[in-house]
Design a protein around this motif. Structure first.
Motif, mmCIF file in Angstrom:
data_model
loop_
_atom_site.group_PDB
_atom_site.id
_atom_site.type_symbol
_atom_site.label_atom_id
_atom_site.label_comp_id
_atom_site.label_asym_id
_atom_site.label_seq_id
_atom_site.Cartn_x
_atom_site.Cartn_y
_atom_site.Cartn_z
ATOM 1 N N ASN A 140 0.224 -2.616 1.471
ATOM 2 C CA ASN A 140 -0.129 -1.217 1.693
ATOM 3 C C ASN A 140 0.862 -0.569 2.661
ATOM 4 O O ASN A 140 1.357 0.534 2.416
ATOM 5 C CB ASN A 140 -1.552 -1.144 2.242
ATOM 6 C CG ASN A 140 -2.032 0.294 2.290
ATOM 7 O OD1 ASN A 140 -1.818 1.045 1.343
ATOM 8 N ND2 ASN A 140 -2.631 0.665 3.404
ATOM 9 N N ASP A 141 1.169 -1.298 3.771
ATOM 10 C CA ASP A 141 2.146 -0.794 4.744
ATOM 11 C C ASP A 141 3.499 -0.549 4.079
ATOM 12 O O ASP A 141 4.126 0.497 4.266
ATOM 13 C CB ASP A 141 2.349 -1.806 5.880
ATOM 14 C CG ASP A 141 1.175 -1.794 6.847
ATOM 15 O OD1 ASP A 141 0.324 -0.883 6.716
ATOM 16 O OD2 ASP A 141 1.110 -2.699 7.704
ATOM 17 N N ALA A 142 3.911 -1.578 3.296
ATOM 18 C CA ALA A 142 5.227 -1.490 2.640
ATOM 19 C C ALA A 142 5.282 -0.306 1.685
ATOM 20 O O ALA A 142 6.273 0.432 1.646
ATOM 21 C CB ALA A 142 5.543 -2.782 1.902
ATOM 22 N N SER A 143 4.206 -0.090 0.933
ATOM 23 C CA SER A 143 4.254 1.008 -0.038
ATOM 24 C C SER A 143 4.206 2.356 0.672
ATOM 25 O O SER A 143 4.869 3.313 0.252
ATOM 26 C CB SER A 143 3.136 0.883 -1.082
ATOM 27 O OG SER A 143 1.898 1.123 -0.477
ATOM 28 N N SER A 144 3.468 2.450 1.812
ATOM 29 C CA SER A 144 3.487 3.757 2.501
ATOM 30 C C SER A 144 4.842 3.981 3.173
ATOM 31 O O SER A 144 5.314 5.121 3.261
ATOM 32 C CB SER A 144 2.320 3.917 3.470
ATOM 33 O OG SER A 144 2.216 2.791 4.296
#
Lengths: 623, 133
Positions: free
Chosen positions: A429-433
């Motif tokens: 999730n962090d990586a995609s945001s």
């Protein structure tokens, strides 16, 4: 017998001579006496000398008297016109005689014709005046022409050719040339005016050649009886002269009208300068205003170019090469022009320079184009470079996220622990945001780079600042920041509103973000107007940046210098691009742990003055 | 294959660090892992090790784009560290950059053994192990 013989000898003498008594009555004369002096009377014996020669001047009568008294010998030259109208120079040789026994006395007179000698003398005089010249004369009384050999040669005539005036005139080229000659002769005949003209002659062999004719006339009793003068072949000289004239004219047309080339001369010895009309035009100096000194010339050269010109000129004179120089000059009206000059150096035999001769032309237009082209090339190169960098940055940043995503998904597929799965999903999730954020930044950058044509508006700087300050009041209060805003409310700048907001917001948040934990943030904002620009300074007392280390990268993309959680390295990069999109500039000064000052340059709004009626109408429309 | 004693990762990306550590564990790459978030932290940390008279890690994985001190500056500073086993340290650049200028520039550093493109894979680490140990 003796007397008879004597009488015979006297009659047949080879001299024109006569014997008169003490009352000047002819006692005897030779046959030649009558012939040479054109005496038509058959018998002059017993007649007075003065009846036969009524024009005898007083001084000759005086000689006669003296010779009678003292039986001496004297002579005197007289110009006479005979009864047939011939002009003659007569050398009267007079000798007195006396016969004591018979108490008789009288004179022996010899009339020597020296006309030819006299004429030769006159011709010689003319020849001396203009060298290598033929002589000629027309005797109107005898209607005879005398031409010297050279004159005949010029006409390509045989040496025994018999010339008269009409024939002579026909040798001149029909049309203006013959008319010119006829007019000169008419003037001479009627007013005794001498002439000196250059005309074209057609020789006996049909060759055209330029000749110079100088003529004078001899007037007797208000009548021109003889014209004489000199004759010169000036063909070669004249043709060179005409050719030069033609070349010079062509050159004038070429340099003045077509190419606008000015010519100058500099005499090194007396420092005298000569300019042609065109050079005056090039230098924007009215003819007559230029003093013709090297000092006056130096004064026109652009001060920044003067030393270089001086050095170049000195070395040119020293190394004996011809040279080209380019420099700027300032017109009397203050306009700056670019000048190019090419020149040659003339020298004395000892190698010392005597004179510079040069051609000058205005190259302002081509120079301006050249500079524009260079600028354009520079901009293109810069854009190319920045595009290339941008492409790599994009690829790098997208790749770093995509590689994380692929790595995390790889782990997720093989993960068995539920706890670890939750952890991996959180990281995914962090990586995609992060990827999302990066894409947003990049599109922002692309927007600035591609929408630089967006229209600027007249914006009040103070109002714009107040608006941004209000938006971040909470942040400023949280940090207890003090904001000193010293902006004159009359300052307007040309800016794209959205960009200006973004720039100001970024400057405020940077100052807060990188404020020193040791002290309360103080932000000082000032602006001053300079010509058509507004210089805007935004100073804080924050952490500061080591510019020696990071200066080059400060405005770079994804460059961060502080260990701050919100550092993305994108803010100043976008700020710089936005300012440049508005034709502005940003500079920075900073000291570590003291603070940072950003100096921004904007275009000032140039007020256009509207007539008052229009102003009212506008107000009305606003209501 | 032998195991490496100590490895150092210099990178500002927590996800990358997590992943690398995880792969290292999987293939039993080393005993100790040192992590620094940028070049400055790494230099400070390594100088500290030297000061204590300890040995430097034998393998360093170095990222190029980092805040405060990037990979290039780290390399410049690292070669100045006075430690007798510094020459035994092998540096690997690990970056997402495919910029040929970066690849070319790396060749200028003798201390750098190879350039590994992210994402890092178990095979990459096995190759390192084969090279170094």
């Amino acid at each position: 017998m003796a007397s008879h013989h004597f009488n015979f000898l006297f009659k047949e003498s080879i001299y024109p001579m006569a014997i008169v008594d003490h009352e000047m009555r002819f006692l005897n004369h030779s046959k030649l006496w009558l012939e040479e002096l054109d005496i038509n009377e058959p018998d002059i014996i017993g007649k007075s000398f003065y009846d036969i020669f009524p024009d005898t001047p007083q001084e000759i009568k005086k000689i006669h008297g003296e010779c009678l008294k003292q039986t001496i010998k004297k002579h005197k030259i007289q110009k006479i016109v005979t009864s047939e109208g011939r002009l003659k120079y007569i050398d009267w040789q007079v000798k007195g005689w006396k016969e004591e026994e018979r108490g008789l006395s009288g004179l022996l007179i010899v009339a020597e014709d020296i006309t030819m000698a006299k004429r030769n003398e006159e011709l010689l005089l003319s020849v001396q005046q203009v060298a290598k010249i033929g002589g000629w004369e027309f005797d109107f009384v005898a209607n005879k022409a005398y031409l010297s050999d050279i004159t005949k040669e010029i006409h390509e005539l045989p040496l025994d050719y018999e010339m008269d005036l009409d024939k002579g005139l026909r040798f001149y080229k029909k049309g203006e040339h013959r008319q010119k000659m006829e007019k000169a002769i008419n003037e001479a005949l009627t007013h005794g005016t001498p002439w000196d003209i250059e005309t074209i002659l057609i020789t006996a062999n049909g060759h055209e050649r330029w000749v110079r004719s100088i003529g004078e006339c001899e007037i007797v009793d208000n009548k021109c009886i003889r014209i004489y003068g000199t004759f010169q072949n000036i063909d070669q000289k004249k043709r060179i002269e005409l050719h030069n004239e033609e070349i010079s004219e062509r050159l004038t047309i070429a340099t003045t009208d077509a190419a606008n080339i000015g010519i100058w001369e500099y005499h090194i010895n007396d420092e005298h300068v000569i300019w042609d009309d065109n050079l005056h035009r090039i230098y924007g100096v009215t003819k007559g205003r230029f003093k013709g000194t090297i000092e006056a010339w130096k004064a026109i050269i652009h001060p920044e170019d003067y030393m270089r010109c001086h050095t170049e000129l000195t070395s040119t004179i020293a190394d004996k090469k011809n040279r080209t120089m380019e420099f700027r000059i300032i017109w009397p009206n203050g306009e700056i022009r670019h000048i190019r000059t090419e020149f040659t150096i003339s020298r004395y035999e000892n190698g010392k320079p005597s004179r510079l001769l040069g051609a000058t032309w205005d190259i302002t237009e081509s120079k301006t184009t050249e500079l524009q082209l260079k600028d354009l090339l520079k901009i293109t190169n810069e854009q190319n470079e920045s595009l290339m960098n941008f492409a790599h940055i994009v690829s790098h940043n997208l790749r770093s996220h995509s590689s994380n995503l692929s790595m995390l998904t790889g782990f997720l597929l093989n993960e068995t622990s539920d706890n670890e799965k939750i952890n991996l999903i959180k990281m995914l999730n962090d990586a995609s945001s992060s990827l999302n954020e990066t894409v947003t930044h990049l599109s922002e950058v692309v927007h600035v780079k591609t929408n630089s044509e967006e229209k600027t508006k007249k914006i009040n700087l103070q109002k714009a600042l107040k608006k941004v300050e209000n938006n971040i009041t909470a942040l400023l209060q949280e940090k207890e920041a003090v904001c000193n805003m010293r902006i004159d409310e009359s300052i307007y700048i040309e800016a794209i509103p959205a960009y200006l907001d973004s720039i100001l917001l970024n400057l405020f948040t940077n100052s807060i973000k990188y404020s020193s934990p040791k002290r309360k943030p103080v932000i000082t904002i000032e602006a001053e107007e300079k010509e058509n620009r507004v210089i805007f300074t935004f100073a804080d007392n924050g952490l500061g940046i080591d510019l020696d280390k990071h200066g080059k990268k400060l405005f770079g993309m994804y460059k961060t210098f502080h260990n701050h959680k919100d550092s993305k390295g994108i803010g100043l990069f976008i700020t710089k691009n936005q300012i440049e999109a508005m034709n502005g500039k940003i500079e920075v000064e900073s000291a570590v742990d003291k603070g940072t000052t950003f100096r921004l340059r904007f275009q000032k709004t140039i007020e256009k003055e509207y007539p008052k009626t229009n102003e009212k109408n506008k107000e009305y429309l606003h209501y | 294959m032998k195991k490496i004693k100590s490895t150092c990762i210099i990178d500002d990306d927590p996800i990358f660090i997590y992943g690398t550590k995880r792969i290292m564990k999987e293939i039993d790459f080393c005993d100790d892992i040192l992590v620094f978030n940028n070049g400055q932290e790494a230099i400070d940390g390594l100088l500290n090790i030297t000061a204590q008279g300890k040995k430097l890690p034998s393998v360093v994985f170095l990222d190029l784009n980092m805040p405060i001190m990037d990979g290039w500056e780290f390399l410049e500073n690292f070669i100045k560290i006075p430690n007798n086993n510094r020459e035994m340290v092998t540096v690997y650049i690990i970056s997402s950059s495919v910029d040929p200028r970066d690849v070319e520039r790396v060749k200028g550093y003798d201390i750098v053994h190879n350039y590994i493109l992210k994402p890092i894979t178990p095979q990459d680490l096995k190759d390192v192990l084969a090279d170094v140990a």
